[in-house]
Design an enzyme around this catalytic site. Structure first.
Site, mmCIF file in Angstrom:
data_model
loop_
_atom_site.group_PDB
_atom_site.id
_atom_site.type_symbol
_atom_site.label_atom_id
_atom_site.label_comp_id
_atom_site.label_asym_id
_atom_site.label_seq_id
_atom_site.Cartn_x
_atom_site.Cartn_y
_atom_site.Cartn_z
ATOM 1 N N ARG A 95 -5.247 1.552 -71.076
ATOM 2 C CA ARG A 95 -4.920 2.967 -71.235
ATOM 3 C C ARG A 95 -3.847 3.380 -70.227
ATOM 4 O O ARG A 95 -3.746 2.843 -69.142
ATOM 5 C CB ARG A 95 -6.169 3.835 -70.991
ATOM 6 C CG ARG A 95 -7.157 3.808 -72.154
ATOM 7 C CD ARG A 95 -8.332 4.731 -71.881
ATOM 8 N NE ARG A 95 -9.168 4.223 -70.825
ATOM 9 C CZ ARG A 95 -9.143 4.620 -69.561
ATOM 10 N NH1 ARG A 95 -8.333 5.591 -69.175
ATOM 11 N NH2 ARG A 95 -9.929 4.075 -68.666
ATOM 12 N N TYR A 254 -3.097 -0.335 -78.414
ATOM 13 C CA TYR A 254 -4.272 -0.943 -77.801
ATOM 14 C C TYR A 254 -5.349 0.058 -77.390
ATOM 15 O O TYR A 254 -5.054 1.124 -76.847
ATOM 16 C CB TYR A 254 -3.853 -1.740 -76.555
ATOM 17 C CG TYR A 254 -4.973 -2.597 -75.991
ATOM 18 C CD1 TYR A 254 -5.732 -3.408 -76.830
ATOM 19 C CD2 TYR A 254 -5.294 -2.582 -74.650
ATOM 20 C CE1 TYR A 254 -6.772 -4.186 -76.331
ATOM 21 C CE2 TYR A 254 -6.323 -3.366 -74.134
ATOM 22 C CZ TYR A 254 -7.057 -4.165 -74.990
ATOM 23 O OH TYR A 254 -8.077 -4.932 -74.493
ATOM 24 N N LYS A 263 -11.891 7.618 -77.156
ATOM 25 C CA LYS A 263 -11.722 8.529 -76.018
ATOM 26 C C LYS A 263 -11.071 9.851 -76.429
ATOM 27 O O LYS A 263 -11.433 10.915 -75.946
ATOM 28 C CB LYS A 263 -10.887 7.867 -74.925
ATOM 29 C CG LYS A 263 -11.447 6.540 -74.463
ATOM 30 C CD LYS A 263 -12.826 6.683 -73.888
ATOM 31 C CE LYS A 263 -13.453 5.325 -73.719
ATOM 32 N NZ LYS A 263 -14.196 5.064 -72.555
ATOM 33 N N HIS A 283 -18.955 10.454 -71.042
ATOM 34 C CA HIS A 283 -18.644 9.018 -70.945
ATOM 35 C C HIS A 283 -19.903 8.300 -70.438
ATOM 36 O O HIS A 283 -19.958 7.884 -69.280
ATOM 37 C CB HIS A 283 -17.466 8.847 -69.979
ATOM 38 C CG HIS A 283 -16.865 7.472 -69.959
ATOM 39 N ND1 HIS A 283 -16.124 6.999 -68.899
ATOM 40 C CD2 HIS A 283 -16.881 6.469 -70.862
ATOM 41 C CE1 HIS A 283 -15.706 5.776 -69.152
ATOM 42 N NE2 HIS A 283 -16.158 5.428 -70.333
ATOM 43 N N SER A 305 -14.833 3.513 -66.151
ATOM 44 C CA SER A 305 -14.432 2.373 -66.976
ATOM 45 C C SER A 305 -14.589 1.069 -66.198
ATOM 46 O O SER A 305 -14.209 0.990 -65.029
ATOM 47 C CB SER A 305 -12.978 2.540 -67.407
ATOM 48 O OG SER A 305 -12.848 3.735 -68.139
ATOM 49 N N CYS A 307 -17.261 -0.347 -65.053
ATOM 50 C CA CYS A 307 -18.213 -0.278 -63.934
ATOM 51 C C CYS A 307 -19.647 -0.530 -64.377
ATOM 52 O O CYS A 307 -20.589 -0.194 -63.651
ATOM 53 C CB CYS A 307 -18.102 1.057 -63.220
ATOM 54 S SG CYS A 307 -16.562 1.223 -62.293
ATOM 55 N N ASP A 330 -21.046 3.593 -74.369
ATOM 56 C CA ASP A 330 -19.833 4.210 -73.821
ATOM 57 C C ASP A 330 -19.801 5.740 -73.906
ATOM 58 O O ASP A 330 -19.309 6.383 -73.002
ATOM 59 C CB ASP A 330 -18.599 3.630 -74.512
ATOM 60 C CG ASP A 330 -17.320 3.830 -73.699
ATOM 61 O OD1 ASP A 330 -17.331 3.499 -72.494
ATOM 62 O OD2 ASP A 330 -16.330 4.330 -74.248
ATOM 63 N N ARG A 426 -11.003 -7.567 -74.269
ATOM 64 C CA ARG A 426 -12.183 -6.904 -74.855
ATOM 65 C C ARG A 426 -12.697 -7.627 -76.092
ATOM 66 O O ARG A 426 -11.970 -8.351 -76.755
ATOM 67 C CB ARG A 426 -11.802 -5.477 -75.250
ATOM 68 C CG ARG A 426 -11.270 -4.620 -74.101
ATOM 69 C CD ARG A 426 -12.208 -3.545 -73.713
ATOM 70 N NE ARG A 426 -11.866 -2.908 -72.443
ATOM 71 C CZ ARG A 426 -12.643 -2.003 -71.856
ATOM 72 N NH1 ARG A 426 -13.782 -1.639 -72.413
ATOM 73 N NH2 ARG A 426 -12.303 -1.472 -70.707
#
Ligand code: GTP
Ligand code: SPV
Ligand code: MN
Length: 650
Positions: A95, A254, A263, A283, A305, A307, A330, A426
């Site tokens: 991102r 992406y 998001k 989130h 993100s 974590c 998420d 990912r």
């Protein structure tokens, strides 16, 4: 106003090269008038060579995957069942926060106005009209030579009253194939949209669906050669027009930049809708946890993100008799029901999980589920048709196979001096393939949430777990979250403020967001959940993680569970309520330095308070709620009372 993507009443008649398939993909005549208009306007602007309305069928998916393989953008992974590997341009791997904007007429509604001369860390604002002019230029002819796909999708189960519909236009087949995994996508959504309109007496409400427009930003006029991974990194722009529920994304193919349901919609647009309607879009992972006696509770947890959300959401508890089941990894949409119980749904339909670090010892459930129907991006490829990444060393014997790294470097070895997989590589996998998916995961009413966790990567200062004194203190804990940056966004490594793990995802001003969270306690009959803070990432003097993490985190969840049940196993400390001695179950766990994991280091805590003070003063000098200033003062007082030498808590 926004002619680019808004709906005007005038129907424009243009000659659209609708692509018709005999095999039964949706054709344009099935579109509702305002959907058709939205598509037509953008066809006129983007000038694609063809338009394809996605029906979501497996036949259509196969056609797209084959096309991607033919183009060289996907490689079939022969070791698994229907799995593929994509390699992006090295410039399009994460991102881009500083290219992501919230567009509202009033800057103050998008971000708190920072102190003069200070740059805001809480998002990026742009005037909607200016942004429109900029985007109009970028999108003009941007799909030349490509097909425009129309993706109808639902965030949340299609028939859930909490679900919301979006329509994404895109010129990337990879995005279509990924959206099919990440959302409920296809004809059923168009049907539902039609039903909703009938329920609304045929009035097309402006918010009937969220309008999403995406382009990789690499048009193909006659004679121009396509790129292996088309994108336009210099020109990336991701814009959210709050007033009109519109998302426009240009230049990147992406992840969160291009899968706009995730998001952009389910966090930024939804958090703003949620504030207006009295609910929350966060989130957060959602998990169900059952104790050995069979009692079940649900927990939501916000970590920044990369974590640990996916890992916690589907963890295999090391504690005997305990069970963890996954609702989502998420994003959580949460609302108080008529009895005052907070309930959560997972609006997504797939996992877009961090690959590196995932292994059969850290996350066995993920390792099982990714062997079918998965699109991997930027991981390494093995000569036997499989995948590899950092962390998989014990899962795969590399002695007889060779590895090609994510950049295409052949015969990669751990001594190559490069990474096998990109740190933000990912897997994209359907949720229902998770062996520990919760039986209630698609319950349209949502699951009852009894605890909220905050957390992040903190090598020092923050203990393994502590609990808020009350709701207001809990909101302060969320507001003052800090964490080491990760590869999920292109950023330099540092400890940065990431309140509520939402720094990159706030859809409206963080000051108003805080007011909203604080107000929930005063809603009629609302029973607010208990709030906790966890830190799996504290390090020793040699830089090693002290806590074993992963399945062993069940020991911390057990303590949290018992606190929710009202057990008297916590005592006050400067930061909040911490475990009384010996109340964290250490049975079967080797030596862990609990002293250091819970150490209150006074100078570290004083530095923490200074960092928070500076953050509030510089970033939210005008609109910070009073309650947050009070909490900061109380924290400072509690720390001042600590003895000067190190003071250990366990
Ligand atoms: P996003 O998808 O970016 O939102 O990330 P996430 O919060 O879901 O993080 P995820 O669970 O994918 O974990 C990211 C990285 O942290 C992986 O490399 C994990 O192996 C690692 N990780 C997760 N949990 C733990 C833990 O308890 N301890 C340690 N040391 N590492 C962990
Ligand atoms: C995150 O960065 O928090 C993610 C990955 O979950 S992305 O979808 O790229 O935002
Ligand atoms: Mn995330």
């Amino acid at each position: 106003m926004l002619s680019l993507i808004s709906v005007s009443r005038r129907v424009v008649r243009i000659n659209i090269p609708w692509r018709r398939y005999s095999s039964g993909y949706s054709d344009w005549t099935s579109l509702r008038p305002h959907v058709k208009e939205f598509v037509e306007k953008n066809v006129e602007l983007c000038k694609p060579a063809a338009v394809h309305v996605c029906d979501g069928s497996s036949e259509e998916n196969e056609m797209l995957l084959n096309k991607l393989v033919e183009q060289g953008r996907l490689t079939k992974l022969t070791k698994y069942n229907n799995c593929y590997l994509a390699r992006t341009s090295p410039e399009d791997v994460a991102r881009l926060e500083e290219r992501t904007f919230i567009c509202t007429p009033n800057e103050r509604d998008a971000i708190p106005i920072p102190k003069k001369g200070i740059k805001s860390q809480l998002g990026y604002w742009k005037d909607p009209d200016e942004m429109e002019t900029e985007l109009r230029k970028k999108f003009s002819g941007c799909m030349e030579g490509r097909t425009m796909y129309v993706i109808p999708f639902s965030m949340g189960p299609i028939d859930s009253p909490l679900a919301k519909i979006g329509i994404q236009l895109t010129d990337s087949e990879y995005v279509v194939a990924s959206m099919r995994i990440m959302t409920r996508m296809g004809s059923d959504v168009l049907k539902r949209l039609g039903e909703q309109e009938k329920e609304r007496m045929f009035t097309a409400r402006k918010d009937a669906f969220v309008r999403c427009v995406h382009s990789v930003g690499y048009p193909l006029p006659p004679g121009k050669k396509d790129l292996e991974w088309p994108c336009n990194p210099q020109d990336v722009t991701i814009a959210h027009f709050l007033e009109r529920n519109i998302i426009v994304s240009y230049g990147s193919g992406y992840g969160g930049n291009s899968l706009l349901g995730k998001k952009c919609f389910a966090l930024r647009i939804a958090s703003s809708i949620a504030r207006n309607e009295g609910w929350l879009a966060e989130h957060m992972l959602i998990l169900g946890i059952t104790n050995p006696e069979g009692k079940k509770r649900y927990i939501a947890a916000a970590f920044p993100s990369a974590c640990g959300k996916t890992n916690l959401a589907m963890m295999k508890p090391s504690l005997p008799g305990w069970k963890v089941e996954c609702v989502g990894d998420d994003i959580a949409w949460m609302k108080f029901d008529s009895k005052g119980q907070l309930r959560a749904i997972n609006p997504e339909n797939g996992f877009f999980g961090v690959a590196p670090g995932t292994s059969s010892s850290s996350n066995p459930h993920a390792m099982d589920m990714i062997k079918a129907n998965t699109i991997f991006t930027n991981v390494a490829h093995t000569s036997d048709g499989g995948v590899f990444w950092e962390g998989m060393e014990k899962d795969i014997d590399l002695s007889n196979i060779s590895v090609t790294s994510w950049t295409g470097e052949e015969n990669w070895t751990k001594d190559s001096g490069t990474k096998a997989a990109h740190p933000n590589s990912r897997f994209c996998t359907p949720t229902n393939q998770c062996a520990v998916i919760d039986p209630q995961w698609e319950d349209s009413a949502g699951v009852p949430i009894d605890a909220i966790l905050f957390g992040g990567r903190r090598p020092t200062t923050i203990p393994l777990v502590y609990e808020a004194f009350n709701w207001q203190h809990g909101v302060f804990m969320g507001a003052t979250m800090r964490s080491e940056t990760t590869a999920a966004a292109k950023l330099k490594k540092e400890i940065r403020h990431d309140p509520f793990a939402m720094k990159p995802f706030f859809g409206y001003s963080f000051a108003q967001y805080l007011e909203h969270w604080l107000s929930l306690e005063n809603r009629k009959a609302a029973k607010v959940p208990k709030i906790f803070y966890v830190n799996w990432f504290r390090k020793d003097a040699d830089g090693n993680f002290i806590w074993p993490g992963f399945g062993e985190n069940s020991r911390v969840l057990e303590w949290i569970f018992r606190r929710v049940e009202g057990e008297n196993i916590a005592k006050g400390s400067a930061l909040g309520m911490v475990p009384k001695p010996n109340t964290i179950n250490m049975q079967g766990l080797g030596d862990v330095d609990m002293q250091t994991l819970f150490a209150d280091n006074k100078p570290d805590l004083e530095a923490e308070v200074e960092a928070i003070k500076k953050f509030f003063q510089e970033q939210i000098p005008e609109d910070l709620p009073k309650a947050m200033k009070q909490e900061l003062e109380s924290l400072q007082d509690r720390i001042a009372k600590l003895p000067n030498a190190d003071h250990n808590k366990q």
